[in-house]
Design a protein around this motif. Structure first.
Motif, PDB file in Angstrom:
ATOM      1  N   ALA A   1       6.522  -3.147  -2.088  1.00 23.86           N
ATOM      2  CA  ALA A   1       6.133  -3.323  -0.777  1.00 23.86           C
ATOM      3  C   ALA A   1       5.391  -5.109  -0.581  1.00 23.86           C
ATOM      4  O   ALA A   1       5.417  -5.814   0.160  1.00 23.86           O
ATOM      5  N   ALA A   2       4.705  -5.050  -1.795  1.00 27.37           N
ATOM      6  CA  ALA A   2       4.132  -6.399  -1.810  1.00 27.37           C
ATOM      7  C   ALA A   2       4.878  -7.373  -2.103  1.00 27.37           C
ATOM      8  O   ALA A   2       4.813  -8.583  -1.541  1.00 27.37           O
ATOM      9  N   LEU A   3       5.933  -7.272  -3.136  1.00 30.29           N
ATOM     10  CA  LEU A   3       6.764  -8.313  -3.258  1.00 30.29           C
ATOM     11  C   LEU A   3       7.874  -8.636  -1.950  1.00 30.29           C
ATOM     12  O   LEU A   3       7.917  -9.785  -1.514  1.00 30.29           O
ATOM     13  N   ALA A   4       8.229  -7.553  -1.161  1.00 31.71           N
ATOM     14  CA  ALA A   4       8.868  -7.699   0.243  1.00 31.71           C
ATOM     15  C   ALA A   4       8.108  -8.447   1.063  1.00 31.71           C
ATOM     16  O   ALA A   4       8.363  -9.335   1.698  1.00 31.71           O
ATOM     17  N   ASP A   5       6.672  -8.058   1.244  1.00 30.89           N
ATOM     18  CA  ASP A   5       5.711  -8.659   1.841  1.00 30.89           C
ATOM     19  C   ASP A   5       5.486 -10.129   1.804  1.00 30.89           C
ATOM     20  O   ASP A   5       5.597 -11.015   2.747  1.00 30.89           O
TER      21      ASP A   5
ATOM     22  N   ALA B   1       3.776 -16.265  -9.567  1.00 28.83           N
ATOM     23  CA  ALA B   1       3.129 -15.341  -8.735  1.00 28.83           C
ATOM     24  C   ALA B   1       2.637 -14.239  -9.870  1.00 28.83           C
ATOM     25  O   ALA B   1       2.916 -14.092 -11.120  1.00 28.83           O
ATOM     26  N   ALA B   2       1.723 -13.551  -9.627  1.00 26.07           N
ATOM     27  CA  ALA B   2       1.064 -12.404 -10.227  1.00 26.07           C
ATOM     28  C   ALA B   2       0.874 -11.148  -9.333  1.00 26.07           C
ATOM     29  O   ALA B   2       0.792 -11.373  -8.070  1.00 26.07           O
ATOM     30  N   ILE B   3       0.866 -10.428  -9.757  1.00 24.59           N
ATOM     31  CA  ILE B   3       0.495  -8.888  -9.165  1.00 24.59           C
ATOM     32  C   ILE B   3      -0.857  -8.261  -9.639  1.00 24.59           C
ATOM     33  O   ILE B   3      -1.110  -8.006 -11.207  1.00 24.59           O
ATOM     34  N   ASN B   4      -1.700  -7.776  -8.834  1.00 21.49           N
ATOM     35  CA  ASN B   4      -2.767  -7.003  -9.400  1.00 21.49           C
ATOM     36  C   ASN B   4      -2.579  -5.689  -8.742  1.00 21.49           C
ATOM     37  O   ASN B   4      -2.603  -5.350  -7.286  1.00 21.49           O
ATOM     38  N   ASN B   5      -2.613  -4.733  -9.719  1.00 19.63           N
ATOM     39  CA  ASN B   5      -2.413  -3.409  -9.458  1.00 19.63           C
ATOM     40  C   ASN B   5      -3.890  -2.760  -9.145  1.00 19.63           C
ATOM     41  O   ASN B   5      -4.842  -2.881 -10.259  1.00 19.63           O
ATOM     42  N   SER B   6      -4.007  -1.702  -8.332  1.00 23.10           N
ATOM     43  CA  SER B   6      -5.282  -0.945  -8.411  1.00 23.10           C
ATOM     44  C   SER B   6      -4.983   0.336  -7.537  1.00 23.10           C
ATOM     45  O   SER B   6      -4.315   0.409  -6.672  1.00 23.10           O
ATOM     46  N   PHE B   7      -5.374   1.479  -8.386  1.00 23.53           N
ATOM     47  CA  PHE B   7      -4.887   2.718  -8.054  1.00 23.53           C
ATOM     48  C   PHE B   7      -6.155   3.602  -8.037  1.00 23.53           C
ATOM     49  O   PHE B   7      -7.321   3.242  -8.830  1.00 23.53           O
ATOM     50  N   GLY B   8      -6.425   4.621  -7.154  1.00 27.73           N
ATOM     51  CA  GLY B   8      -7.597   5.291  -7.014  1.00 27.73           C
ATOM     52  C   GLY B   8      -7.417   6.675  -7.103  1.00 27.73           C
ATOM     53  O   GLY B   8      -6.284   7.323  -6.696  1.00 27.73           O
ATOM     54  N   PHE B   9      -8.379   7.515  -7.544  1.00 26.21           N
ATOM     55  CA  PHE B   9      -8.394   9.069  -7.320  1.00 26.21           C
ATOM     56  C   PHE B   9      -8.109   9.404  -5.871  1.00 26.21           C
ATOM     57  O   PHE B   9      -8.477   8.693  -4.919  1.00 26.21           O
ATOM     58  N   GLY B  10      -7.225  10.443  -5.594  1.00 22.10           N
ATOM     59  CA  GLY B  10      -6.785  10.656  -4.294  1.00 22.10           C
ATOM     60  C   GLY B  10      -5.390  10.393  -4.104  1.00 22.10           C
ATOM     61  O   GLY B  10      -4.657  10.367  -3.034  1.00 22.10           O
ATOM     62  N   GLY B  11      -4.733   9.563  -5.324  1.00 21.28           N
ATOM     63  CA  GLY B  11      -3.418   9.119  -5.081  1.00 21.28           C
ATOM     64  C   GLY B  11      -3.262   7.672  -4.223  1.00 21.28           C
ATOM     65  O   GLY B  11      -2.179   7.310  -3.669  1.00 21.28           O
ATOM     66  N   HIS B  12      -4.217   6.950  -4.262  1.00 18.74           N
ATOM     67  CA  HIS B  12      -4.271   5.442  -3.201  1.00 18.74           C
ATOM     68  C   HIS B  12      -3.600   4.274  -4.405  1.00 18.74           C
ATOM     69  O   HIS B  12      -4.183   4.427  -5.448  1.00 18.74           O
ATOM     70  N   ASN B  13      -2.446   3.717  -3.713  1.00 15.08           N
ATOM     71  CA  ASN B  13      -2.270   2.730  -4.662  1.00 15.08           C
ATOM     72  C   ASN B  13      -2.118   1.341  -3.796  1.00 15.08           C
ATOM     73  O   ASN B  13      -1.540   1.166  -2.771  1.00 15.08           O
TER      74      ASN B  13
ATOM     75  N   LEU C   1       0.838  -1.118   0.039  1.00 14.68           N
ATOM     76  CA  LEU C   1      -0.005  -0.034  -0.208  1.00 14.68           C
ATOM     77  C   LEU C   1       0.884   1.296  -0.026  1.00 14.68           C
ATOM     78  O   LEU C   1       1.809   1.160   0.703  1.00 14.68           O
ATOM     79  N   SER C   2       0.428   2.291  -0.786  1.00 15.68           N
ATOM     80  CA  SER C   2       1.329   3.601  -0.689  1.00 15.68           C
ATOM     81  C   SER C   2       0.218   4.648  -1.034  1.00 15.68           C
ATOM     82  O   SER C   2      -0.772   4.449  -1.669  1.00 15.68           O
ATOM     83  N   ALA C   3       0.474   5.725  -0.766  1.00 13.53           N
ATOM     84  CA  ALA C   3      -0.105   7.124  -1.215  1.00 13.53           C
ATOM     85  C   ALA C   3       0.839   7.976  -2.018  1.00 13.53           C
ATOM     86  O   ALA C   3       1.876   7.982  -1.735  1.00 13.53           O
ATOM     87  N   ASP C   4       0.243   8.473  -3.183  1.00 16.82           N
ATOM     88  CA  ASP C   4       0.913   9.534  -3.850  1.00 16.82           C
ATOM     89  C   ASP C   4       1.255  10.729  -3.096  1.00 16.82           C
ATOM     90  O   ASP C   4       2.330  11.505  -3.158  1.00 16.82           O
ATOM     91  N   GLY C   5       0.470  11.399  -2.412  1.00 22.89           N
ATOM     92  CA  GLY C   5       0.484  12.698  -1.797  1.00 22.89           C
ATOM     93  C   GLY C   5       0.849  13.929  -2.861  1.00 22.89           C
ATOM     94  O   GLY C   5       1.898  14.741  -2.655  1.00 22.89           O
ATOM     95  N   TYR C   6       0.247  13.709  -3.891  1.00 21.09           N
ATOM     96  CA  TYR C   6       0.872  14.557  -5.239  1.00 21.09           C
ATOM     97  C   TYR C   6      -0.433  15.337  -5.700  1.00 21.09           C
ATOM     98  O   TYR C   6      -0.446  16.602  -5.882  1.00 21.09           O
TER      99      TYR C   6
ATOM    100  N   PRO D   1       3.791  11.503 -11.806  1.00 23.70           N
ATOM    101  CA  PRO D   1       4.229  11.215 -13.085  1.00 23.70           C
ATOM    102  C   PRO D   1       5.341  10.201 -13.016  1.00 23.70           C
ATOM    103  O   PRO D   1       5.637   9.490 -13.879  1.00 23.70           O
ATOM    104  N   SER D   2       6.060  10.134 -11.870  1.00 25.38           N
ATOM    105  CA  SER D   2       7.350   9.371 -12.133  1.00 25.38           C
ATOM    106  C   SER D   2       6.925   7.596 -11.622  1.00 25.38           C
ATOM    107  O   SER D   2       7.730   6.667 -11.874  1.00 25.38           O
ATOM    108  N   GLY D   3       5.566   7.773 -11.062  1.00 30.58           N
ATOM    109  CA  GLY D   3       5.156   6.323 -10.451  1.00 30.58           C
ATOM    110  C   GLY D   3       5.675   5.795  -9.187  1.00 30.58           C
ATOM    111  O   GLY D   3       5.552   4.717  -8.760  1.00 30.58           O
ATOM    112  N   ASP D   4       6.334   6.847  -8.504  1.00 35.86           N
ATOM    113  CA  ASP D   4       7.038   6.485  -7.342  1.00 35.86           C
ATOM    114  C   ASP D   4       5.952   5.612  -6.300  1.00 35.86           C
ATOM    115  O   ASP D   4       6.525   4.743  -5.664  1.00 35.86           O
ATOM    116  N   GLY D   5       4.599   6.262  -6.344  1.00 36.01           N
ATOM    117  CA  GLY D   5       3.907   5.814  -5.480  1.00 36.01           C
ATOM    118  C   GLY D   5       3.632   4.322  -5.756  1.00 36.01           C
ATOM    119  O   GLY D   5       3.567   3.407  -4.935  1.00 36.01           O
ATOM    120  N   GLN D   6       3.337   3.969  -6.920  1.00 32.09           N
ATOM    121  CA  GLN D   6       3.148   2.793  -7.427  1.00 32.09           C
ATOM    122  C   GLN D   6       4.180   1.500  -7.529  1.00 32.09           C
ATOM    123  O   GLN D   6       3.959   0.548  -6.904  1.00 32.09           O
TER     124      GLN D   6
END
Lengths: 414, 83
Positions: free
Chosen positions: A286-290, A394-406, A263-268, A275-280
């Motif tokens: 984090a998901a990989l490390a977890d 393994a597979a990753i599912n990405n979901s991002f939301g208005f507000g900068g939620h990753n 989980l992360s937030a852009d705060g942007y 734009p750099s995708g840092d939050g994503q």
């Protein structure tokens, strides 16, 4: 010594623009069908709305639920309950103490039909005609409350709200409930029912919707050079999560593991992804490390990819940034090309797709990509499903939301 | 225009049936809302709100607790529209 429980998926349920349940939805996805259609109503003319199509449910709830239930629940809760009944049955209707059973079901927008219908009633007929069920139907925790009532889930009932990341965040929170020992089984997912003229007009006003009115099934085209926005969808996806020990003890069929949550937030910015995708990138890392899974073992990504000009490429670059050269063997699927964007339901439905992709070793296709964006540096599964390798993948599912939620969920095969 | 008692019963039975899923012909005057028809307070207030609109009457909150049976409600509505 206590160890953190492993979390497995033992039941799946959905009602979507592709089908009224998971098997029909999955088959339609593998076949590359689109759920988008021209709306059969007069909204466009009556309200001057520039978008005349959406991806509505394939099977309307009034074909499934009895009338008193329809009247007592906002459509967002109806969809969640329909999907929950399927998921619970699919899991074998586990016998579990209600105190050890949790529910986490999110909606991005909440009971908007109920809210606006009640407002219409108030303005047309006065305050005394507003029905007493209005508040329990419009509150954003209404879907999870009904799911909790349905199953007698008493370990906790939660509705996490993070716009279009809500469904995935719900599953992430459910994983935490099992890992932390609060529950043995959690029913989790997301739901949305916002194909109402007001949200359609509002999304259109923000210029995030495709305006390809003359060809709705071709409108959602992630990573195609001619993409022009997302297609509004609706529906629900629900999974039954269980500690591996609990599933083993009852001999449950296990589809896959949810091995990592990031989980992360852009705060942007309130709507634009950073734009750099840092939050994503931080969410996927984090998901990989977890999970403890190596990037080399990731063979499939279900992208958030909504078919917007800017968002799709930021995500593609983020995936490359996280996986590096290991991204070369990732089969990338953008299933919103078929389902449209289920907003709060999206992250849950796409987790179901990722789970089934590993379970059946089939990555679903991305449709409508006639001319791939030259800046896409990943291997997109186009038009036909692709077979995934055997063994532990393994597979990753990405979901991002208005507000900068990753939110990134890492799923592994069993 | 006033409704007859039969019309009020039929209209009320329709509202109760929509709310509960019970067949309209099981909503008889002697039936208790709570004991026989299993209607909780929130459902009762929904029925009251819909009945007020349908029959163009006011059913004050203080009265609702006196409406034990379907027949009580029919009588009250009949009296209220006459008033």
């Amino acid at each position: 010594m206590s160890t953190v429980p492993e979390v497995v998926v033992t039941g799946l349920g959905a009602t979507t623009p592709l089908g009224g349940d998971v098997p029909s939805t999955w088959q339609a996805a593998l076949a590359g069908e689109s759920g988008a259609r021209t709306l059969e109503n007069d909204w466009a003319e009556r309200y001057d709305i520039p978008v005349t199509f959406a991806a509505q449910l394939r099977v309307a709830p009034d074909q499934v639920l009895p009338r008193p239930e329809l009247k007592r629940m906002d459509p967002s809760a109806q969809y969640a309950v329909i999907a929950t009944r399927e998921a619970w049955k699919d899991a074998g209707s586990p016998e579990v103490d209600g105190d050890r059973l949790g529910a986490v079901v999110s909606s991005g927008i909440g009971g908007i039909w109920t809210t606006l219908d009640a407002w219409d009633t108030l303005r047309e007929k006065g305050g005394r005609r507003v029905l007493p069920m209005t508040v329990p139907m419009l509150m954003p925790n209404s879907p999870v409350a009904y799911v909790s009532l349905e199953l007698g889930a008493r370990a906790g009932a939660h509705a996490l709200v993070s716009a279009c990341a809500s469904g995935a965040e719900a599953i992430g929170y459910a994983v935490d409930m099992i890992r932390s020992g609060r529950a043995d089984v959690v029913v989790a997912g997301g739901t949305e029912a916002a194909i109402h003229p007001m949200p359609v007009a509002a999304f259109a006003a923000s210029r995030t919707l495709s305006t390809r009115n003359d060809d709705p099934t071709a409108a959602s085209r992630p990573y195609d050079t001619a993409r022009d926005g997302f297609v509004l969808g609706e529906g629900a996806g629900i999974v039954v999560l269980e500690s591996a020990e609990h599933a083993r003890a009852r001999g449950a069929r296990v589809y896959a593991r949810i091995a990592g949550v990031g989980l992360s937030a852009d705060g942007y910015h309130i709507t634009s992804p950073e734009p750099s995708g840092d939050g994503q990138i931080r969410a996927m890392q984090a998901a990989l490390a977890d999970s403890g899974v190596a990037a080399a073992d990731v063979h499939h990504v279900n992208a958030h990819a909504t078919s917007t000009v800017v968002g799709d490429l930021i995500e593609a670059r983020s995936i490359r940034g996280v996986l590096g050269s290991d991204a070369d063997h990732v089969a990338l699927s953008a299933t919103k090309s078929m389902t449209g964007h289920l907003l709060g339901g999206a992250g849950a439905l796409e987790t179901i797709f990722a789970v089934l992709a590993l379970h059946e070793r089939q990555a679903p296709p991305t449709i409508n990509v006639e001319d791939p964006d030259p800046e896409l540096v990943l291997d997109l599964v186009r038009d036909k499903p692709r077979t995934l390798p055997d063994g532990q993948v393994a597979a990753i599912n990405n979901s991002f939301g208005f507000g900068g939620h990753n939110v990134a969920l890492l799923v592994t095969s069993v | 225009m006033a409704y007859s008692e039969q019309e009020i019963l039929a209209g009320l039975a329709e509202i109760v049936s929509e709310e509960t899923g019970l067949p309209a012909d099981s909503v008889l005057p002697e039936k208790s809302f709570t004991d026989d028809l299993d209607i909780d307070s929130l459902s009762m207030m929904t029925i009251v709100t819909l009945a007020e609109e349908k029959f163009d009457v006011r059913i004050p909150d203080d009265e609702v607790k006196n409406l034990t049976t379907v027949g009580d409600a029919v009588s009250f509505i009949n009296g209220a529209q006459a008033a």
